[in-house]
Write a protein that holds these residues in place. Structure first.
Motif, short mmCIF file in Angstrom:
data_model
loop_
_atom_site.label_atom_id
_atom_site.label_comp_id
_atom_site.label_asym_id
_atom_site.label_seq_id
_atom_site.Cartn_x
_atom_site.Cartn_y
_atom_site.Cartn_z
N ARG A 45 0.83 -1.18 0.00
CA ARG A 45 0.00 0.00 0.00
C ARG A 45 0.87 1.25 0.00
N LEU A 46 0.45 2.27 -0.74
CA LEU A 46 1.24 3.49 -0.88
C LEU A 46 1.32 4.28 0.42
N ASP A 47 0.31 4.17 1.26
CA ASP A 47 0.27 4.97 2.48
C ASP A 47 0.87 4.24 3.67
N ALA A 48 1.73 3.26 3.39
CA ALA A 48 2.34 2.50 4.48
C ALA A 48 3.21 3.41 5.34
N VAL A 49 2.98 3.37 6.63
CA VAL A 49 3.73 4.21 7.57
C VAL A 49 4.21 3.37 8.76
N VAL A 50 3.28 2.81 9.51
CA VAL A 50 3.64 2.06 10.72
C VAL A 50 3.99 0.63 10.34
#
Length: 123
Positions: free
Chosen positions: A101-106
């Protein structure tokens, strides 16, 4: 499945540099974001940097901005983390991770993880 293998860790003096590598194999096209995290003893897993696989857009954690650089070699399916001006607070196990996923953060956003490589910075 995607396999991620980190290398390049080691012992370095404060102020020194290291370059970590993360070689990906398998269904590498499924990981659209590649990231680096680190975990020091007794602490949680901390975001270091990530890079979008096709565009090369990068993001960095506040503690490493201006010192670390993430890059990728698209043809070699390899992601790098150039670490400069290291200090003892950078001592940790560094993990490579891949996300779909492009919005991967944590960390929970990431689907594949390497085994980690130890970085130790002496004062």
């Amino acid at each position: 499945q995607v396999q991620l293998v980190e290398s390049g860790g080691g012992l370095v003096q404060a102020g020194g540099s290291l370059r970590l590598s993360c070689a990906a194999s398998g269904r590498t096209f499924s990981n659209i974001v590649m990231g680096w995290f680190r975990q020091a003893p007794g602490k949680g897993r901390e975001f270091v940097a990530n890079i979008r696989r096709t565009t090369g857009i990068t993001s960095y954690g506040d503690s490493v901005k201006g010192r670390f650089t993430i890059s990728r070699d698209y043809a070699k399916n390899t992601v790098y983390l150039q670490m400069n001006n290291l200090n003892p607070e950078d001592t940790a196990v560094y993990y490579c991770a891949g996300a779909k996923r492009l919005d991967a953060v944590v960390p929970a956003d990431y689907d594949n993880w390497g085994q980690g490589t130890q970085v130790t910075v002496s004062s």
